[in-house]
Design an enzyme around this catalytic site. Structure first.
Site, PDB file in Angstrom:
ATOM      1  N   GLU A  50     -38.515  16.962   0.006  1.00 26.39           N
ATOM      2  CA  GLU A  50     -37.468  16.911   1.036  1.00 26.39           C
ATOM      3  C   GLU A  50     -38.044  17.056   2.446  1.00 26.39           C
ATOM      4  OE1 GLU A  50     -33.594  18.602  -1.433  1.00 26.39           O
ATOM      5  OE2 GLU A  50     -34.649  19.947  -0.074  1.00 26.39           O
ATOM      6  N   GLU A  61     -32.966  15.322  -7.976  1.00 31.85           N
ATOM      7  CA  GLU A  61     -32.325  16.633  -8.049  1.00 31.85           C
ATOM      8  C   GLU A  61     -30.815  16.484  -8.040  1.00 31.85           C
ATOM      9  OE1 GLU A  61     -33.346  19.563  -5.174  1.00 31.85           O
ATOM     10  OE2 GLU A  61     -35.500  19.143  -5.257  1.00 31.85           O
TER      11      GLU A  61
END
Length: 656
Positions: A153, A305
């Site tokens: 991320e 995710e």
């Protein structure tokens, strides 16, 4: 180049982040048993393990990871091995303060959380390259290794001194000379002209409004610096394992990365997706992110995710009702995902995310979360031979560009009520509710394969993008364009007339006299019934439009709210949801675009992927869906004729 298909080989990857360093080593055999029962075939290791792998500068502790890699291989679980560079060890910030980012006010962001690294720090990059090199050398030939996951991320900004130096170098490369920078930034305004490169800084805290083009370029620069960090590590692991694909995980519709450009540098495009289970539009948000990710990937993609239950960062963190995790996971598969993964495998007992759910929750093996995870694993195994690698076709493209978002969502605009992601979502929702499958595309992409192109809002358009839209319509395509589009060029310089002249001609607009933003809750009636929200515009048509739908009442009474000239539509407001859905459905029908299935009940989503028809009930009550002919439901292995009943949050995956 290697791809996701090289990893899946007719399977759907199923699993998630596995962080066993948080637990006693003896629990790993219990984890493996539960993974097998749940159908887990892939885990991601090492995402946040830097201090474990390198406890002191230059030292390496690989023994625990060796044992994990061997254990996964012995039990048939593939490993997506992460570089741990998202969270440097405390010793790095302590010994090398230059690796820590600074905010707009010059304050240091300290260690103790995560993502505490400066993307511009040469020291950070050197340590990141070294740990990546050693990981790739040690595990490149390990039979458990299936894919590389770089960092995690990417989302850091830095206004510090080293970032400032790199920003100046980036600007020199972009503009060449200071005169060109001064022209691009419009520094004649407010006496901002630069006479020496040393004077140029990131857009730090200022007394009043910042230079908009400076801010725009800083966002471009930040995306590029993070991309440099990614490609540096990617190139290292590729050198050791050219046969294995490489990815990093996007956050959904995040403003910090130009994901069109990033996707070109990835073998596998992956995303993290966390809709709010209490949001009545959560499924549509999921569909938007899934459509965008599939379009960036130009094929199958990876759901890196999601949450099996509640997250931990909202004001109130609601669990997913029974069946919702399965529904949203299968929605992702319907929209092109060939990997369904979670953060994380086992819910943490300590640390900042101990209330973020895992596939194995605090309730353990008997908990509802794990039992639902097992059911989903069985479902994915049933449909994978028919689904993995299958394409998804769309006749509609929604145009989106990060640079336009960066320019259009700054301060000192006509309205603070207009937020680009909300406008984009409203237009995508209208298409989703009309059961029209959509791709996303960059405004400079080849659009000739689409029957309908929709532009919710693109405040900034390059000359090439404008020419592309005009050529698309001239070539027989149908275009529907929303308000505040084509206002500025690539330097956030307002185009003469307030809208590019080529677009005004395309839509039949002589003059855009004024923008008339609406207050929160205010509406503008038009066309004999519908109401517009957020925005309106004082447009003077040039007499060439084939249809106009005028505003009714107020200062704009009688002036066009919507115009159509040939196959080009311009919508100068944001129609209320049902009106926008009806408009786009009608225009799509005229362009030859048909819904996936007619007569669907409210709350039922239909998606065709390859030869399969996915029906997803987003409602809390059972519904019956009419079907043409006879089909087989792969999830239940039953034959259905004429209709199928979907339980609450129910799914059917039907063969043709």
């Amino acid at each position: 180049m290697p791809s996701l298909n090289d990893v899946t080989r007719g399977r759907i990857l199923y699993g998630g982040d596995y962080n066993p360093e948080q637990w006693p080593e003896e629990i790993r055999h219990e984890d493996v048993r539960l993974m097998k029962e749940a159908g887990v075939n892939s885990v991601t290791l090492g995402v946040f393990s830097w201090s474990k792998l390198e406890p002191r500068p230059g030292e390496r502790d690989f023994g625990w990871l060796d044992r994990l890699m061997d254990l996964m291989h012995e039990n048939g679980v593939g490993v997506v091995l992460a570089t741990p560079t998202a969270s440097p060890p405390p010793w790095m910030g302590h010994l090398h303060p230059d690796t820590l980012p600074r905010d707009e006010d010059g304050r240091t962001e300290w260690w103790g959380g995560r993502q505490h690294f400066s993307h511009s720090s040469a020291t950070y990059r050197r340590y990141a390259a070294a740990i990546t090199e050693d990981l790739a050398a040690r595990y490149g030939d390990h039979p458990a290794l299936t894919m590389w996951h770089i960092n995690n991320e990417y989302c850091t900004y830095d206004w510090g001194d080293e970032a400032a130096a790199r920003f100046r170098a980036w600007l020199r490369h972009r503009y060449g000379a200071l005169d060109a920078l001064n022209t691009a930034w419009g520094t004649a305004f407010w006496s901002q002209g630069y006479g020496d490169w040393a004077e140029v800084l990131p857009p730090r805290h200022a007394h009043y409004l910042k230079n908009p083009t400076q801010v725009l370029d800083f966002k471009r620069f930040t995306s590029d610096m993070l991309l440099e960090c990614y490609t540096a590590e990617r190139d290292i692991v590729r050198r050791h394992t050219p046969h294995l694909p490489v990815t990093t995980n996007f956050m959904p519709l995040w403003a910090g990365q130009d994901a069109w450009r990033w996707a070109e540098e990835e073998d596998v495009v992956s995303v993290d997706l966390y809709p709010d289970p209490r949001d009545p539009l959560g499924a549509q948000h999921g569909a938007l992110v899934q459509d965008m990710t599939r379009s960036q990937a130009r094929g199958p993609w990876m759901l890196m995710e999601q949450a099996a239950g509640p997250v931990n960062w909202r004001g109130v963190n609601h669990p997913k009702p029974r069946g919702l995790n399965r529904l949203w996971s299968l929605q992702a598969v319907a929209r092109g995902a060939d990997a369904v993964c979670y953060f994380q495998w086992r819910q943490s007992r300590q640390g900042a995310e101990k209330f973020h759910s895992g596939m194995v929750s605090h309730a353990g093996e008997q908990g509802r979360t794990y039992q639902e995870v097992k059911r989903l694993g069985a479902d994915l195994a049933r449909i994978a031979p028919h689904t993995a690698g299958a394409p998804l076709h769309a006749d509609v493209a929604v145009l989106h560009d990060w640079h336009s978002w960066w320019a259009g969502d700054q301060d000192a605009r006509p309205s603070r009520e207009v937020h680009y992601p909300e406008v984009l979502s409203a237009w995508h929702r209208a298409l989703w509710q009309a059961h029209l499958t959509t791709d996303f595309a960059h405004p400079e992409h080849d659009l000739s394969g689409y029957r309908l192109v929709v532009v919710p809002q693109l405040y900034l358009l390059t000359d090439a993008a404008v020419d592309n839209l005009v050529a698309y319509v001239r070539g027989g395509g149908t275009l529907v364009c929303g308000f505040l589009t084509g206002v500025a060029d690539q330097d956030d310089r307002v185009r003469p007339g307030g809208m590019d002249a080529r677009l005004r001609e395309l839509f039949g607009i002589r003059t855009l006299h004024e923008w008339w933003p609406l207050e929160a809750g205010e509406t503008a009636e038009y066309g004999g019934g519908p109401h517009g929200t957020l925005w309106s515009e004082e447009l003077e048509p040039d007499g060439t439009a084939d249809e106009t739908f005028p505003y009714k009442g107020g200062e704009l009474d009688g002036l066009p709210a919507v115009l159509r000239k040939g196959r080009a539509w311009y919508v100068s407001t944001l129609p209320e949801p049902e009106a926008l859905r009806a408009l786009l459905a009608d225009v799509a029908a005229g362009a030859g675009v048909r819904p996936v299935l007619d007569g669907l009940p409210d709350g039922v989503e239909a998606v065709r992927r390859g030869e399969l028809l996915f029906l997803l009930n987003h409602g809390r009550e059972p519904v019956t869906v009419g079907l043409p002919g006879t089909r087989r439901d792969l999830l239940t292995d039953t034959t259905v004729t004429g209709r199928v009943t979907l339980d609450r949050y129910g799914v059917a995956v039907l063969t043709s």
